[in-house]
Scaffold this motif. Structure first.
Motif, PDB file in Angstrom:
ATOM      1  N   UNK A 123       0.837  -1.204   0.000  1.00 22.70           N
ATOM      2  CA  UNK A 123       0.000   0.000   0.000  1.00 22.70           C
ATOM      3  C   UNK A 123       0.874   1.257   0.000  1.00 22.70           C
ATOM      4  N   UNK A 124       1.963   1.227   0.760  1.00 23.42           N
ATOM      5  CA  UNK A 124       2.835   2.400   0.850  1.00 23.42           C
ATOM      6  C   UNK A 124       3.739   2.543  -0.375  1.00 23.42           C
ATOM      7  N   UNK A 125       4.230   1.436  -0.893  1.00 22.48           N
ATOM      8  CA  UNK A 125       5.196   1.451  -1.989  1.00 22.48           C
ATOM      9  C   UNK A 125       4.526   1.338  -3.344  1.00 22.48           C
ATOM     10  N   UNK A 126       3.369   0.692  -3.367  1.00 26.02           N
ATOM     11  CA  UNK A 126       2.633   0.440  -4.600  1.00 26.02           C
ATOM     12  C   UNK A 126       2.739  -1.044  -4.952  1.00 26.02           C
ATOM     13  N   UNK A 127       1.617  -1.660  -5.228  1.00 28.49           N
ATOM     14  CA  UNK A 127       1.608  -3.096  -5.537  1.00 28.49           C
ATOM     15  C   UNK A 127       2.401  -3.387  -6.811  1.00 28.49           C
ATOM     16  N   UNK A 128       2.223  -2.557  -7.834  1.00 23.54           N
ATOM     17  CA  UNK A 128       2.963  -2.753  -9.074  1.00 23.54           C
ATOM     18  C   UNK A 128       4.449  -2.550  -8.888  1.00 23.54           C
ATOM     19  N   UNK A 129       4.818  -1.533  -8.103  1.00 21.48           N
ATOM     20  CA  UNK A 129       6.228  -1.267  -7.828  1.00 21.48           C
ATOM     21  C   UNK A 129       6.838  -2.409  -7.022  1.00 21.48           C
ATOM     22  N   UNK A 130       6.069  -2.948  -6.074  1.00 22.85           N
ATOM     23  CA  UNK A 130       6.558  -4.070  -5.266  1.00 22.85           C
ATOM     24  C   UNK A 130       6.786  -5.303  -6.146  1.00 22.85           C
ATOM     25  N   UNK A 131       5.861  -5.570  -7.056  1.00 20.27           N
ATOM     26  CA  UNK A 131       6.027  -6.703  -7.982  1.00 20.27           C
ATOM     27  C   UNK A 131       7.248  -6.491  -8.880  1.00 20.27           C
ATOM     28  N   UNK A 132       7.418  -5.260  -9.363  1.00 19.43           N
ATOM     29  CA  UNK A 132       8.581  -4.953 -10.203  1.00 19.43           C
ATOM     30  C   UNK A 132       9.878  -5.076  -9.402  1.00 19.43           C
ATOM     31  N   UNK A 133       9.851  -4.668  -8.145  1.00 19.27           N
ATOM     32  CA  UNK A 133      11.019  -4.793  -7.278  1.00 19.27           C
ATOM     33  C   UNK A 133      11.396  -6.262  -7.107  1.00 19.27           C
ATOM     34  N   UNK A 135      10.733  -8.710  -9.105  1.00 19.34           N
ATOM     35  CA  UNK A 135      11.245  -9.176 -10.401  1.00 19.34           C
ATOM     36  C   UNK A 135      12.690  -8.730 -10.594  1.00 19.34           C
ATOM     37  N   UNK A 136      12.973  -7.481 -10.288  1.00 24.11           N
ATOM     38  CA  UNK A 136      14.347  -6.965 -10.420  1.00 24.11           C
ATOM     39  C   UNK A 136      15.300  -7.691  -9.484  1.00 24.11           C
ATOM     40  N   UNK A 137      14.866  -7.910  -8.251  1.00 26.83           N
ATOM     41  CA  UNK A 137      15.738  -8.596  -7.292  1.00 26.83           C
ATOM     42  C   UNK A 137      15.961 -10.051  -7.690  1.00 26.83           C
ATOM     43  N   UNK A 138      14.949 -10.709  -8.237  1.00 26.99           N
ATOM     44  CA  UNK A 138      15.125 -12.075  -8.752  1.00 26.99           C
ATOM     45  C   UNK A 138      16.136 -12.073  -9.894  1.00 26.99           C
ATOM     46  N   UNK A 139      16.091 -11.042 -10.732  1.00 28.40           N
ATOM     47  CA  UNK A 139      17.024 -10.952 -11.859  1.00 28.40           C
ATOM     48  C   UNK A 139      18.463 -10.795 -11.379  1.00 28.40           C
ATOM     49  N   UNK A 140      18.662 -10.159 -10.236  1.00 32.48           N
ATOM     50  CA  UNK A 140      20.008 -10.009  -9.674  1.00 32.48           C
ATOM     51  C   UNK A 140      20.636 -11.385  -9.476  1.00 32.48           C
ATOM     52  N   UNK A 141      19.837 -12.366  -9.096  1.00 31.55           N
ATOM     53  CA  UNK A 141      20.356 -13.711  -8.831  1.00 31.55           C
ATOM     54  C   UNK A 141      20.866 -14.395 -10.091  1.00 31.55           C
TER      55      UNK A 141
END
Length: 150
Positions: A123-133, A135-141
């Protein structure tokens, strides 16, 4: 404007990631404390509940943690009877971790606490932004580093 000293590291990915990880980790730890778990312990129980018994090596790979740190995190869970850790029946060199019925019960207590903090963050960060985050963090792996290779 004064220029930055020569030994200053601008835009450090590691620092930014660790700051955010400490911030969110402490937030999840605080929420899960009511269930007697830390965020890392919750993650371990979640993975074991979803995947069933698994080798320590497999569990470490799944949660992107070195085996020594994972073993340290499993000890209190085993002491509390939330997981078992024992020798593999097929390979004595391998150790197998599994969630117990008490572990499933503790996880069931913790899930609503996790859901609440998860919803507050989104709610504070945004659901779409959280999902994108995520995804980005998974890509780091997948960047090809081998931090725990011997």
């Amino acid at each position: 404007m004064t220029p930055a000293p020569a030994n200053t590291v601008p835009a450090c990915n590691n620092l930014a990631l660790r700051k955010a990880a400490r911030y969110l980790g402490a937030t999840y730890d605080k929420a899960l404390a009511e269930a007697g778990l830390r965020a890392t312990q919750f993650s371990i129980l979640q993975v074991l509940n979803a995947h069933g018994e698994t080798t320590i090596t497999g569990l470490a790979e799944t949660i992107a943690m070195d085996r020594t740190t994972l073993a340290s995190n499993l000890k209190p869970l085993a002491r509390e009877g939330l997981v078992t850790v024992g020798a593999s029946p097929t390979d004595r060199r391998a150790r197998i971790a599994a969630i117990t019925d008490d572990g499933r019960a503790r996880l069931a207590t913790a899930v609503p606490l996790w859901q609440e903090v998860q919803a507050k963050f989104e709610a504070a960060f945004g659901a779409g932004e959280a999902a994108a985050l995520r995804t980005s963090l998974d890509a780091v792996l997948g960047t090809g580093f081998e931090p725990w290779a011997e």
